[in-house]
Write a protein that holds these residues in place. Structure first.
Motif, PDB file in Angstrom:
ATOM      1  N   ALA A 112       0.793  -1.230   0.000  1.00 40.25           N
ATOM      2  CA  ALA A 112       0.000   0.000   0.000  1.00 40.25           C
ATOM      3  C   ALA A 112       0.823   1.277   0.000  1.00 40.25           C
ATOM      4  CB  ALA A 112      -0.958   0.002   1.190  1.00 40.25           C
ATOM      5  N   GLU A 113       1.965   1.279   0.653  1.00 42.11           N
ATOM      6  CA  GLU A 113       2.738   2.513   0.815  1.00 42.11           C
ATOM      7  C   GLU A 113       3.454   2.928  -0.472  1.00 42.11           C
ATOM      8  OE1 GLU A 113       4.222   5.597   3.525  1.00 42.11           O
ATOM      9  OE2 GLU A 113       2.549   4.193   3.550  1.00 42.11           O
ATOM     10  N   GLU A 114       4.071   1.964  -1.155  1.00 41.89           N
ATOM     11  CA  GLU A 114       4.874   2.308  -2.335  1.00 41.89           C
ATOM     12  C   GLU A 114       4.543   1.477  -3.572  1.00 41.89           C
ATOM     13  OE1 GLU A 114       9.066   4.100  -0.945  1.00 41.89           O
ATOM     14  OE2 GLU A 114       8.978   1.913  -0.856  1.00 41.89           O
ATOM     15  N   GLY A 115       3.798   0.410  -3.417  1.00 40.85           N
ATOM     16  CA  GLY A 115       3.510  -0.478  -4.531  1.00 40.85           C
ATOM     17  C   GLY A 115       2.055  -0.435  -4.958  1.00 40.85           C
ATOM     18  N   HIS A 116       1.625  -1.501  -5.620  1.00 41.10           N
ATOM     19  CA  HIS A 116       0.251  -1.572  -6.105  1.00 41.10           C
ATOM     20  C   HIS A 116      -0.140  -3.038  -6.259  1.00 41.10           C
ATOM     21  CE1 HIS A 116      -3.287   0.229  -8.102  1.00 41.10           C
ATOM     22  NE2 HIS A 116      -3.329  -0.919  -8.769  1.00 41.10           N
ATOM     23  N   LEU A 117      -1.367  -3.358  -5.861  1.00 42.32           N
ATOM     24  CA  LEU A 117      -1.914  -4.708  -5.998  1.00 42.32           C
ATOM     25  C   LEU A 117      -3.069  -4.687  -6.989  1.00 42.32           C
ATOM     26  CD1 LEU A 117      -2.242  -7.700  -5.123  1.00 42.32           C
ATOM     27  CD2 LEU A 117      -3.789  -6.876  -3.326  1.00 42.32           C
ATOM     28  N   THR A 118      -3.030  -5.619  -7.955  1.00 40.93           N
ATOM     29  CA  THR A 118      -4.137  -5.777  -8.900  1.00 40.93           C
ATOM     30  C   THR A 118      -4.680  -7.198  -8.813  1.00 40.93           C
ATOM     31  OG1 THR A 118      -3.119  -4.206 -10.441  1.00 40.93           O
ATOM     32  CG2 THR A 118      -4.870  -5.608 -11.302  1.00 40.93           C
ATOM     33  N   GLY A 119      -5.979  -7.319  -8.630  1.00 41.25           N
ATOM     34  CA  GLY A 119      -6.625  -8.621  -8.713  1.00 41.25           C
ATOM     35  C   GLY A 119      -6.862  -8.951 -10.169  1.00 41.25           C
ATOM     36  N   LEU A 120      -6.270 -10.055 -10.639  1.00 39.26           N
ATOM     37  CA  LEU A 120      -6.395 -10.464 -12.041  1.00 39.26           C
ATOM     38  C   LEU A 120      -7.430 -11.580 -12.143  1.00 39.26           C
ATOM     39  CD1 LEU A 120      -2.599 -10.600 -12.980  1.00 39.26           C
ATOM     40  CD2 LEU A 120      -4.199  -8.698 -13.311  1.00 39.26           C
ATOM     41  N   TYR A 121      -8.489 -11.326 -12.881  1.00 39.20           N
ATOM     42  CA  TYR A 121      -9.592 -12.276 -13.000  1.00 39.20           C
ATOM     43  C   TYR A 121      -9.573 -12.956 -14.364  1.00 39.20           C
ATOM     44  CZ  TYR A 121     -11.528 -10.542  -8.634  1.00 39.20           C
ATOM     45  OH  TYR A 121     -11.699 -10.232  -7.305  1.00 39.20           O
ATOM     46  N   PHE A 122     -10.169 -14.154 -14.424  1.00 39.49           N
ATOM     47  CA  PHE A 122     -10.221 -14.912 -15.671  1.00 39.49           C
ATOM     48  C   PHE A 122     -10.778 -14.065 -16.822  1.00 39.49           C
ATOM     49  CE2 PHE A 122     -11.698 -18.073 -12.352  1.00 39.49           C
ATOM     50  CZ  PHE A 122     -10.465 -18.680 -12.161  1.00 39.49           C
TER      51      PHE A 122
ATOM     52  N   PRO B 264     -13.334 -13.642 -19.271  1.00 44.72           N
ATOM     53  CA  PRO B 264     -14.681 -14.220 -19.285  1.00 44.72           C
ATOM     54  C   PRO B 264     -15.033 -14.946 -20.577  1.00 44.72           C
ATOM     55  CG  PRO B 264     -14.779 -11.831 -19.459  1.00 44.72           C
ATOM     56  CD  PRO B 264     -13.364 -12.181 -19.120  1.00 44.72           C
ATOM     57  N   ASP B 265     -14.274 -14.687 -21.647  1.00 42.82           N
ATOM     58  CA  ASP B 265     -14.577 -15.316 -22.924  1.00 42.82           C
ATOM     59  C   ASP B 265     -14.057 -16.750 -23.037  1.00 42.82           C
ATOM     60  OD1 ASP B 265     -15.778 -12.988 -23.685  1.00 42.82           O
ATOM     61  OD2 ASP B 265     -14.180 -12.336 -25.048  1.00 42.82           O
ATOM     62  N   VAL B 266     -13.169 -17.164 -22.121  1.00 44.26           N
ATOM     63  CA  VAL B 266     -12.556 -18.486 -22.268  1.00 44.26           C
ATOM     64  C   VAL B 266     -12.977 -19.479 -21.202  1.00 44.26           C
ATOM     65  CG1 VAL B 266     -10.546 -17.463 -23.410  1.00 44.26           C
ATOM     66  CG2 VAL B 266     -10.456 -17.890 -20.943  1.00 44.26           C
TER      67      VAL B 266
ATOM     68  N   ALA C  23     -16.253  -9.357 -14.864  1.00 41.26           N
ATOM     69  CA  ALA C  23     -15.863  -7.944 -14.922  1.00 41.26           C
ATOM     70  C   ALA C  23     -16.371  -7.207 -13.688  1.00 41.26           C
ATOM     71  CB  ALA C  23     -16.396  -7.302 -16.192  1.00 41.26           C
ATOM     72  N   GLU C  24     -17.565  -7.555 -13.233  1.00 42.78           N
ATOM     73  CA  GLU C  24     -18.110  -6.950 -12.023  1.00 42.78           C
ATOM     74  C   GLU C  24     -17.267  -7.329 -10.808  1.00 42.78           C
ATOM     75  OE1 GLU C  24     -22.218  -7.842 -11.449  1.00 42.78           O
ATOM     76  OE2 GLU C  24     -22.756  -7.345 -13.513  1.00 42.78           O
ATOM     77  N   SER C  25     -16.858  -8.581 -10.753  1.00 43.38           N
ATOM     78  CA  SER C  25     -16.024  -9.036  -9.634  1.00 43.38           C
ATOM     79  C   SER C  25     -14.701  -8.295  -9.613  1.00 43.38           C
ATOM     80  CB  SER C  25     -15.789 -10.543  -9.739  1.00 43.38           C
ATOM     81  OG  SER C  25     -16.995 -11.261  -9.632  1.00 43.38           O
ATOM     82  N   ALA C  26     -14.115  -8.108 -10.794  1.00 41.77           N
ATOM     83  CA  ALA C  26     -12.845  -7.380 -10.879  1.00 41.77           C
ATOM     84  C   ALA C  26     -13.019  -5.937 -10.433  1.00 41.77           C
ATOM     85  CB  ALA C  26     -12.312  -7.439 -12.307  1.00 41.77           C
ATOM     86  N   ALA C  27     -14.106  -5.329 -10.846  1.00 42.03           N
ATOM     87  CA  ALA C  27     -14.359  -3.937 -10.464  1.00 42.03           C
ATOM     88  C   ALA C  27     -14.622  -3.800  -8.972  1.00 42.03           C
ATOM     89  CB  ALA C  27     -15.551  -3.399 -11.257  1.00 42.03           C
ATOM     90  N   ALA C  28     -15.196  -4.851  -8.374  1.00 46.73           N
ATOM     91  CA  ALA C  28     -15.519  -4.809  -6.941  1.00 46.73           C
ATOM     92  C   ALA C  28     -14.317  -5.150  -6.063  1.00 46.73           C
ATOM     93  CB  ALA C  28     -16.656  -5.784  -6.643  1.00 46.73           C
ATOM     94  N   PHE C  29     -13.267  -5.703  -6.657  1.00 47.48           N
ATOM     95  CA  PHE C  29     -12.108  -6.152  -5.879  1.00 47.48           C
ATOM     96  C   PHE C  29     -11.491  -5.048  -5.029  1.00 47.48           C
ATOM     97  CE2 PHE C  29      -7.461  -6.954  -5.656  1.00 47.48           C
ATOM     98  CZ  PHE C  29      -7.478  -8.091  -4.860  1.00 47.48           C
ATOM     99  N   PRO C  30     -11.213  -3.856  -5.565  1.00 41.88           N
ATOM    100  CA  PRO C  30     -10.611  -2.810  -4.720  1.00 41.88           C
ATOM    101  C   PRO C  30     -11.461  -2.476  -3.504  1.00 41.88           C
ATOM    102  CG  PRO C  30     -10.449  -2.214  -7.031  1.00 41.88           C
ATOM    103  CD  PRO C  30     -11.354  -3.407  -6.968  1.00 41.88           C
ATOM    104  N   GLY C  31     -12.770  -2.384  -3.694  1.00 46.32           N
ATOM    105  CA  GLY C  31     -13.641  -2.060  -2.572  1.00 46.32           C
ATOM    106  C   GLY C  31     -13.593  -3.111  -1.479  1.00 46.32           C
TER     107      GLY C  31
ATOM    108  N   SER D 206      -4.250   2.264  -4.144  1.00 50.23           N
ATOM    109  CA  SER D 206      -3.176   1.271  -4.167  1.00 50.23           C
ATOM    110  C   SER D 206      -3.663  -0.103  -4.618  1.00 50.23           C
ATOM    111  CB  SER D 206      -2.546   1.153  -2.773  1.00 50.23           C
ATOM    112  OG  SER D 206      -3.453   0.576  -1.846  1.00 50.23           O
ATOM    113  N   VAL D 207      -4.947  -0.201  -4.998  1.00 52.04           N
ATOM    114  CA  VAL D 207      -5.537  -1.485  -5.393  1.00 52.04           C
ATOM    115  C   VAL D 207      -6.372  -1.300  -6.649  1.00 52.04           C
ATOM    116  CG1 VAL D 207      -6.824  -3.509  -4.606  1.00 52.04           C
ATOM    117  CG2 VAL D 207      -5.786  -1.975  -2.928  1.00 52.04           C
ATOM    118  N   SER D 208      -6.346  -2.299  -7.525  1.00 50.16           N
ATOM    119  CA  SER D 208      -7.202  -2.279  -8.706  1.00 50.16           C
ATOM    120  C   SER D 208      -7.599  -3.704  -9.058  1.00 50.16           C
ATOM    121  CB  SER D 208      -6.484  -1.615  -9.892  1.00 50.16           C
ATOM    122  OG  SER D 208      -5.292  -2.311 -10.211  1.00 50.16           O
ATOM    123  N   GLY D 209      -8.497  -3.830 -10.007  1.00 49.26           N
ATOM    124  CA  GLY D 209      -8.921  -5.145 -10.469  1.00 49.26           C
ATOM    125  C   GLY D 209      -9.184  -5.106 -11.956  1.00 49.26           C
ATOM    126  N   MET D 210      -8.941  -6.223 -12.639  1.00 48.41           N
ATOM    127  CA  MET D 210      -9.179  -6.297 -14.075  1.00 48.41           C
ATOM    128  C   MET D 210      -9.293  -7.752 -14.500  1.00 48.41           C
ATOM    129  SD  MET D 210      -5.326  -5.492 -15.537  1.00 48.41           S
ATOM    130  CE  MET D 210      -5.710  -5.961 -17.215  1.00 48.41           C
TER     131      MET D 210
END
Length: 283
Positions: free
Chosen positions: A95-105, A107-109, A118-126, A138-142
């Motif tokens: 959180a202080e200097e880096g970044h965390l991204t939740g990477l989700y499957f 959906p097409d495969v 996509a909704e789950s990825a968008a909800a990940f930071p919250g 410091s958090v994102s999802g995609m």
């Protein structure tokens, strides 16, 4: 959380050039996060993990992330974060200097309805902010569908915990690994923890349907998709696990697929035997 961030800031000030490469006895280049152990211990002790810590004895998160060279100033992707067991440690650590991204499957495969991924990825930071109280920035999802150009080649590390068997079983491993490779920097690393089958286990047991994969097959799969093995570790090994359960890895804790049947026996064995591997994106 504020107390943790103050302690983290203090520790960060004491660490210089935390990630180094050392030569292992077998000649492999091993990347380790020197000086990061204190920060990882702090992250492991955060209140957000009070219900998670019982499994540390099996999952060794401090040792695993140190082995993978995850430094607190890195951009890190966590593939298939699920219920957030590792997210609750990675988020405050980064959180202080880096970044965390939740990477989700992508959906097409996936072989199921992926319309809500996509909704789950968008909800990940919250969710992460709710769990840990970190700065939302410091958090994102995609998802791994249509990766934005700005994200390509920008990740220092991607971690893939106990998910390769599903990827193999669903026949999406190649495309998902290639997508993760696209996200990594030229010198980026991908860390894998996976339930480990015996080296001579038959294909019918190691095709992903039982949760166990052969280590040599995992290494070959990664090589075919643009990676080279940097190092392996026995951090998450469990010699008590024969890795031959008729019902697969879910026989063992924490799932206890057989419910109360021989539960004490399976509890005494603990969680599965696991390989811990580190791969570098190759040219």
């Amino acid at each position: 959380m504020r107390r943790f961030m103050l302690a983290l800031s203090t520790c960060l000030g004491l660490i210089a050039a935390p990630v180094t490469a050392d030569a292992a006895e077998d000649g492999a280049e091993v990347v380790s996060c020197n000086g990061c152990e204190a920060l990882l211990e702090l992250a492991a002790a955060t209140p957000a993990r009070k219900d998670d810590r019982a499994r540390d004895v099996y999952r060794h998160p401090v040792e695993t992330l140190k082995f993978m060279g995850v430094a607190p100033d890195m951009k890190v992707g966590e593939y298939a974060p699920g219920g957030g067991w590792y997210s609750r440690m990675l988020a405050p650590y980064l959180a202080e200097e880096g970044h965390l991204t939740g990477l989700y499957f992508n959906p097409d495969v996936v072989p199921f309805d992926g319309s809500k991924l996509a909704e789950s990825a968008a909800a990940f930071p919250g969710k992460v902010v709710e769990w840990t109280g970190v700065d939302p920035d410091s958090v994102s999802g995609m998802t791994l569908k249509d990766i934005p150009d700005a994200e390509k080649g920008s990740y220092d590390r991607i971690v893939l915990f106990r998910m390769l068997h599903n990827m193999m079983n669903w026949n999406i491993a190649d495309s998902e690994i290639k997508a993760m490779r696209t996200l990594l920097k030229d010198d980026g690393l991908l860390g894998v923890v996976q339930h480990r089958a015996k080296a001579d286990a038959p294909f019918s047991y190691t095709n992903g349907s039982k949760g166990y994969l052969r280590q040599a097959d995992v290494v070959r799969l990664m090589e075919l998709n643009g990676f080279e093995l940097v190092a392996s570790s026995e951090i998450n090994a469990n010699a008590k696990d024969p890795a031959n359960w008729e019902g697969g890895v879910w026989t063992l804790p924490p799932q206890f697929a057989l419910k109360e049947q021989d539960k004490a026996k399976y509890a005494a064995i603990g969680e599965s035997d696991r390989m811990t591997l580190l791969f570098r994106k190759r040219d």
